[in-house]
Every structure is written in structure tokens, then in C-alpha cells.
Design a protein around this motif. Structure first.
Motif, mmCIF file in Angstrom:
data_model
loop_
_atom_site.group_PDB
_atom_site.id
_atom_site.type_symbol
_atom_site.label_atom_id
_atom_site.label_comp_id
_atom_site.label_asym_id
_atom_site.label_seq_id
_atom_site.Cartn_x
_atom_site.Cartn_y
_atom_site.Cartn_z
ATOM 1 N N LEU A 167 -0.971 5.222 6.550
ATOM 2 C CA LEU A 167 -1.206 3.601 7.160
ATOM 3 C C LEU A 167 -1.845 3.376 7.600
ATOM 4 C CD1 LEU A 167 1.987 2.196 5.028
ATOM 5 C CD2 LEU A 167 -0.383 1.490 4.264
ATOM 6 N N ASN A 220 2.124 8.213 6.287
ATOM 7 C CA ASN A 220 1.368 8.353 4.812
ATOM 8 C C ASN A 220 -0.002 7.794 4.731
ATOM 9 O OD1 ASN A 220 2.256 5.799 5.892
ATOM 10 N ND2 ASN A 220 3.069 5.417 3.419
ATOM 11 N N ARG A 223 0.570 8.727 0.055
ATOM 12 C CA ARG A 223 1.392 7.477 -0.274
ATOM 13 C C ARG A 223 1.536 7.639 -1.971
ATOM 14 N NH1 ARG A 223 -3.178 3.573 1.344
ATOM 15 N NH2 ARG A 223 -3.585 4.279 3.021
ATOM 16 N N PHE A 224 1.796 8.621 -2.692
ATOM 17 C CA PHE A 224 2.884 9.825 -3.608
ATOM 18 C C PHE A 224 4.346 10.462 -3.122
ATOM 19 C CE2 PHE A 224 -0.421 7.439 -5.898
ATOM 20 C CZ PHE A 224 0.191 5.977 -5.820
ATOM 21 N N ARG A 242 -4.523 7.447 -1.037
ATOM 22 C CA ARG A 242 -3.480 6.428 -1.693
ATOM 23 C C ARG A 242 -2.295 7.447 -2.250
ATOM 24 N NH1 ARG A 242 -2.838 3.190 -6.429
ATOM 25 N NH2 ARG A 242 -4.844 4.217 -7.493
ATOM 26 N N ASN A 289 1.539 2.318 -10.332
ATOM 27 C CA ASN A 289 0.430 2.707 -9.133
ATOM 28 C C ASN A 289 -0.073 4.005 -9.421
ATOM 29 O OD1 ASN A 289 -0.588 0.362 -8.669
ATOM 30 N ND2 ASN A 289 1.233 0.216 -7.276
ATOM 31 N N MET A 328 7.231 5.054 1.609
ATOM 32 C CA MET A 328 7.393 4.626 3.058
ATOM 33 C C MET A 328 8.611 3.325 2.988
ATOM 34 S SD MET A 328 6.505 4.075 6.482
ATOM 35 C CE MET A 328 6.697 2.838 7.565
ATOM 36 N N PHE A 380 6.829 -1.100 -10.320
ATOM 37 C CA PHE A 380 5.854 -1.311 -9.573
ATOM 38 C C PHE A 380 4.361 0.480 -8.846
ATOM 39 C CE2 PHE A 380 2.850 -2.541 -5.260
ATOM 40 C CZ PHE A 380 1.363 -2.521 -6.525
ATOM 41 N N GLY A 381 5.549 0.861 -8.276
ATOM 42 C CA GLY A 381 5.535 1.823 -7.002
ATOM 43 C C GLY A 381 5.022 3.388 -8.653
ATOM 44 N N LYS A 396 1.014 -1.007 0.187
ATOM 45 C CA LYS A 396 -0.451 -0.197 -0.305
ATOM 46 C C LYS A 396 0.810 1.633 0.202
ATOM 47 C CE LYS A 396 -3.829 -1.500 2.489
ATOM 48 N NZ LYS A 396 -4.263 -0.975 3.848
ATOM 49 N N ALA A 397 2.110 1.338 0.824
ATOM 50 C CA ALA A 397 3.230 2.237 0.855
ATOM 51 C C ALA A 397 3.312 2.474 -0.815
ATOM 52 C CB ALA A 397 4.139 2.066 1.536
ATOM 53 N N ARG A 398 3.527 1.336 -1.747
ATOM 54 C CA ARG A 398 4.230 1.786 -3.051
ATOM 55 C C ARG A 398 2.519 2.308 -3.994
ATOM 56 N NH1 ARG A 398 8.221 -2.312 -5.717
ATOM 57 N NH2 ARG A 398 6.986 -3.542 -4.515
ATOM 58 N N GLY A 399 1.824 2.631 -3.102
ATOM 59 C CA GLY A 399 1.072 2.808 -3.953
ATOM 60 C C GLY A 399 0.052 1.837 -4.516
ATOM 61 N N GLN A 445 4.069 5.319 10.015
ATOM 62 C CA GLN A 445 2.874 4.600 9.710
ATOM 63 C C GLN A 445 1.801 5.714 9.407
ATOM 64 O OE1 GLN A 445 2.328 0.361 9.623
ATOM 65 N NE2 GLN A 445 3.563 0.398 10.319
ATOM 66 N N MET A 458 9.124 6.262 -6.646
ATOM 67 C CA MET A 458 8.094 7.173 -7.190
ATOM 68 C C MET A 458 8.526 8.783 -6.787
ATOM 69 S SD MET A 458 5.088 4.925 -3.987
ATOM 70 C CE MET A 458 5.969 4.911 -3.076
#
Lengths: 270, 287
Positions: free
Chosen positions: B57, B55, B83-84, B80, B112, B88, B108-109, A182-185, B52, B161
Motif C-alpha cells: 500500500l 502489502n 494484496r490477496f 494488487r 476482486n 491487511m 468484495f475481496g 485497496k487492501a481488499r483488492g 502498510q 481473501m
């Protein structure tokens, strides 16, 4: 979210049921389950229900937890009882096309739902009051006679112990990996079913990898301590039948005979 | 200007259960842009819970987190996006690797985030360069890498990211001394080039002393100290009461001071200590 499942969770306590020998508890559970399906009239069903209630009240586990475990299966109860209502025989008291409700259908529905509820309650009582290690220990003892057929009872019990032991660990791990992704989106909440399943890949692969890694590590650690299976292995905690266990057995036998007598002398309803 | 501002932040685990536990209590903090904050605290002090919340979470039980002046929970559906902006890196981040190749995993980041193919390629290669992963490694499976390389790949996945704030939870845990120093210097190199804000959690006081502009100390969920490393580490006794250490060289210098030698407080590195001792000896006319 995953932690809210209460079905099959051990609740530490100090009541009579907690202290009872796990072997006795397992055998009595089996006896009760058989009994629940042997009750064919309301009197015998009531006797079993009363016995189950007594056990639950004695179990030193809050009733809230029992309700919670019932909540999980409420849908199953509803569906089966609704289906049963329409499957009765005899003169219908209400009819619509091929759908008809009879007295015997209603009885059936009541019996089925009461049986399921009792089943869940009594088996929850076992898992609430018995730690997983005690449970597998007892199972290993009870399955010992199967050794005659060359079944590796100890190994099966060990596998069960390990599997149960790692459930919370894997849950924690899942939480951690989910947070990391989730932290990576990663978006795991929105989208349809297929999208949600696809979104789980980044969680499942690391989870499997770490599960295998843990398995290797554990195997190594066990070998380092010279584990070689069940032959000639002694136990740290050996199980003994105590006075209170004898009382438990007597209680169960009384209920058993009661139900059987009720079944014999009172006409069956279903 | 402050990038992150935290106001009366609280978090309680297991509210309304017997296991209720306050992890973070009334925390106030303001982090300036381009700052490196070192976060130290005993195991279970609430560090991880705190970071946490930065960002989104974990949603704070009460209190607010502001990113560039905006409350991050104002629109919960758009969490979301936060988080970019606040990247983290978790403890042991190598356990999050999952894709077929390192390249795909790092992307992946950015994917997204919704970047285009060209931009993704650019950011992935840049991130890999920052952490010192060679181009050949990018096409390998992440599971074939060595432990240190996996760690780098995972960190690159967050750096890719391009976050304004980078939070690292014990990035050097479990690495050998050489790997630690290399990784730290790469992170600092990245920091100097990107000029972003970094919050780094570490149990290595030496590392913190070396890189942090300010050190925050958390004890039992509360912010105990927030100051320059020199000032924080000069209070060795107070830190030790919280189960924390000061860098070894600082300890030696504090011991010297206690013996009556005139050395200054808050010496953090061997080089500083060397100069200080030379000065002292000169003053006493011994060299």
C-alpha cells in the motif's frame, strides 16, 4: 495526490499581510477585484499589476506557491484568451474563413489573461495569509448589517467554519478508506471513466457514513457545551483596526484613485 | 522458511518538503511461515507505516520487501496480487463497510480476486464462521450491526481473501474486555486451522504476551528488539524508556525478583505466575 491542491490553502507566517486585519483584507480584495475589471487601458492595468506584485512580495509566502496556484488555471487562461483573439472588431490583420484576428482581439486576449492572473494572485494572497477561522470571523463581522433582513449571519459563519475545519479531516479519512479497500483488492487505477467512477462506491459510502456520524457527534458536543447560536455570544479574539491597517487602506485608496484617474485621462483600449 | 523478508526498509514522508519525516529506518526482518508476530511500539513509532509496506500500500523509499522470496515491487503493475496474499486489517476496520448486506461486503475481496460464484459463497461462509457471525446476520445491512459485529464482519472481509499472511492493526481497539478475548481467541483459532502467518499490532501487552511467538519492538522507526515475549518483556526498564509497558503480571514478578525472591524472568501469564509462586513457597517450606 489530493493534498497537492494549493488553491485556497493557509500558509502560516508573520508578514505584514498576515498581521493585517482580516476585515480590511476582505474589503480590499473586493475593491481590487472591482478595480481589475475597471482597468480599460494599459497604464491602469499596469498600475494594478504593480500593486498586486507589491502585495505578493510583502506577503511572506514563497512565490512558488503562487505559481502553483496559477498552474491549476492555466488551461482556463489559454482557452479564454484564444477565444478572445478571434472576437475582436475592426480591420483584420489575418483572416482564414470566418476566423479573423484583429488588433483589438489581441488586446482583449491580453487583458483577459492578465485580469485572470491578477484575480487568482490577489485572492490566493488572501487565503494564503488568512487562517480560515479569521476569514469566517471577518465575514461574520462584515455581514452583521444583514441582520436587519433577519439573515442568521452567525449561523452561516459557523457553518463555514465547520465546513472548512473538516476538509483536511475528510481528506485524511478518504485516504484511509481508500487504503482499506485497496487492501481488499479494490482496483481504482485501471479501467475507463465509468469503471473508475464505479470503483469509487466502496470509498464514497463509508465516507458519507462517517461524515454523518461526525456531524452527529459534533452537534452533540456543541449542545453539551450549551451552544445556542449567536445571540449574546462574546468573542475570545476581537478584531481591532491597527495603525498598519490604516496604512493598508491608504495604500489601497492611492491605487484606487490612480487607476480611476488613468481611466479618465487615458483613452480606453478595449 | 521465511514468508516475508524485509531488507533495509526505509520510508520517509514528505520528501523534499519542510515536513520531511523518517517513519521507518533501515528495518531488517524475516518472518517464518506459520509464525505469530506481535508488533509493539509507541504511537507514531512507524508501526502502521511499516505494516502498510508489507502489502504494497506504501512503496518503500528504499529497501525491499520479499514475499516467498520474490520482491513485491518487481512488477509494480501486479502489486494488487500481493494484496490477496498479504491480507491487511486496518485500525477500526468497521469504517470500510459499504455494501447492502454483510454477505456482499465480505465477498468484495474474493470478488476482486476473481473467484467464481461457488467459491465466493464457500469462502464467505467460512470466513463468517471463523469470526463467529451467524447466518442471519449475513443478510442484514452492515450498518445495522453492533460495533463488535461490524468489526467481525470487516475482519471476515479480509479473511475471505484467504491470505497467506494476515496483518492486523490493533484488531481489538475499542472493544469491551469480553469482546477482546473472544475476538483474539477466534483469530487464534483461525490461525491454528489455516496455519498461516499472522502479524498483529497491539497496545495491549497482555494480548501480545498471550498469543505471539515473537515480539518485535519498533521505536522511532527503528527495530529495537525482536525476540520471544518472555525475553522482550523481561526488559521492562528498556521498554518503559520507549513509552511501552510490560504485562502487569510480568511487572509484579519483576518487582518480586528485585526484592530478592527467586522467581524466573519473563513470566507472562497469571497461570505461570501462580505456579512460580507456589514453587517458591514450597521451596521455602511455607506450604
Amino acid at each position: 495526490m489530493i493534498r497537492d491542491i494549493t488553491l485556497g490553502q493557509y500558509v502560516p507566517g508573520n508578514g505584514i499581510v498576515h498581521k493585517a486585519d482580516p476585515r480590511v483584507k476582505i474589503i480590499l480584495l473586493i475593491a481590487f477585484i472591482t478595480l481589475i475589471f475597471c482597468a480599460f487601458n494599459f497604464v491602469s492595468l499596469a498600475v494594478i499589476a504593480a500593486a498586486v506584485m507589491i502585495i505578493i512580495l510583502l506577503s511572506d509566502v514563497s512565490l512558488k506557491l503562487y505559481f502553483k496556484s496559477l498552474k491549476v488555471i492555466i488551461v482556463i487562461i489559454l482557452i479564454t484568451s484564444i477565444l478572445n483573439i478571434f472576437y475582436g472588431t475592426g480591420t483584420p490583420i489575418w483572416q482564414f474563413g470566418i476566423l479573423k484576428i484583429t488588433m483589438s482581439g489581441i488586446y482583449r486576449a491580453v487583458f483577459v489573461s492578465v485580469r485572470i492572473v491578477l484575480l487568482i494572485l490577489i485572492s490566493s494572497c488572501l487565503t494564503f495569509t488568512t487562517s480560515p477561522t479569521d476569514l469566517t470571523d471577518a465575514l461574520e463581522r462584515l455581514m452583521k448589517p444583514l441582520k436587519v433582513f433577519h439573515i442568521k449571519v452567525h449561523e452561516i459563519a459557523m457553518m463555514m467554519t465547520i465546513a472548512l475545519r473538516f476538509v483536511p479531516t475528510l481528506l485524511e479519512e478518504t485516504d484511509k478508506i481508500m487504503s482499506a479497500q485497496k487492501a481488499r483488492g479494490a482496483d481504482m487505477e485501471s479501467g475507463g471513466l465509468i469503471k473508475k467512477v464505479k470503483a469509487m462506491t466502496p470509498v464514497l459510502i463509508p465516507l458519507f457514513v462517517s461524515a454523518f456520524r461526525r456531524a452527529y457527534d459534533l452537534a452533540m458536543a456543541m449542545e453539551c457545551r450549551c451552544y445556542q447560536g449567536g445571540d449574546g455570544r462574546t468573542r475570545m479574539k476581537s478584531l481591532h483596526i491597527k495603525k498598519s491597517d490604516v496604512f493598508c487602506i491608504i495604500f489601497a485608496v492611492v491605487i484606487l484613485t490612480g487607476v480611476v484617474l488613468c481611466d479618465i485621462f487615458i483613452a480606453p483600449i478595449i | 522458511m521465511s514468508v516475508i523478508e524485509v531488507k533495509d526498509l526505509c520510508y520517509t514522508y514528505g520528501i523534499n518538503t519542510p515536513f520531511e519525516k523518517k517513519a521507518v529506518i533501515d528495518l531488517n526482518l524475516s518472518v517464518n511461515e506459520g509464525e505469530v508476530i506481535g508488533l509493539i511500539g509507541h504511537t507514531g513509532s512507524g508501526k502502521s507505516t511499516f505494516v502498510q509496506m508489507l502489502n504494497g500500500l506504501i512503496k518503500p523509499t528504499s529497501g525491499k520487501v520479499f514475499l516467498n522470496g520474490e520482491d513485491i515491487w518487481e512488477k509494480p503493475k501486479e502489486i494488487r496480487k500481493i494484496r490477496f496474499k498479504v491480507g491487511m486489517v486496518f485500525q477500526y476496520p468497521e469504517y470500510q463497510l459499504f455494501d447492502e448486506t454483510v454477505y456482499k461486503d465480505i465477498s468484495f475481496g474474493p470478488m476482486n480476486k476473481g473467484l467464481g460464484e461457488k467459491e465466493i459463497d464457500e469462502t464467505v461462509r467460512k470466513a463468517a464462521k471463523f469470526v463467529g457471525l451467524s447466518d442471519e446476520l449475513l443478510n442484514q445491512s452492515p450498518f445495522d450491526l453492533s460495533g463488535g459485529e461490524k468489526r467481525r464482519a470487516a475482519i471476515a472481509g479480509v479473511i475471505a481473501m484467504d491470505p497467506d499472511v494476515l496483518v492486523l492493526d490493533e484488531p481489538t481497539a475499542g472493544l469491551d474486555p469480553m469482546g477482546r478475548n473472544l475476538l483474539l481467541s477466534q483469530i487464534m483459532q483461525y490461525h491454528r486451522e489455516r496455519k498461516n502467518t499472522i502479524i498483529i499490532v497491539s497496545h495491549s501487552m497482555e494480548d501480545i504476551a498471550k498469543i505471539a511467538d515473537r515480539v518485535m519492538v519498533i521505536n522511532s522507526g527503528k527495530l529495537e528488539m525482536l525476540d520471544t515475549p518472555a525475553k522482550v518483556f523481561s526488559e521492562a526498564e528498556r521498554l518503559e524508556k520507549m513509552g511501552l509497558e510490560v504485562p502487569q503480571i510480568t511487572k509484579i514478578m519483576l518487582a518480586l525478583k528485585e526484592k530478592g525472591y527467586e522467581v524466573s524472568d519473563g513470566i507472562l501469564t497469571v497461570e505461570q505466575a501462580f505456579l512460580e509462586v507456589v514453587n517458591l513457597l514450597k521451596k521455602e517450606g511455607k506450604i
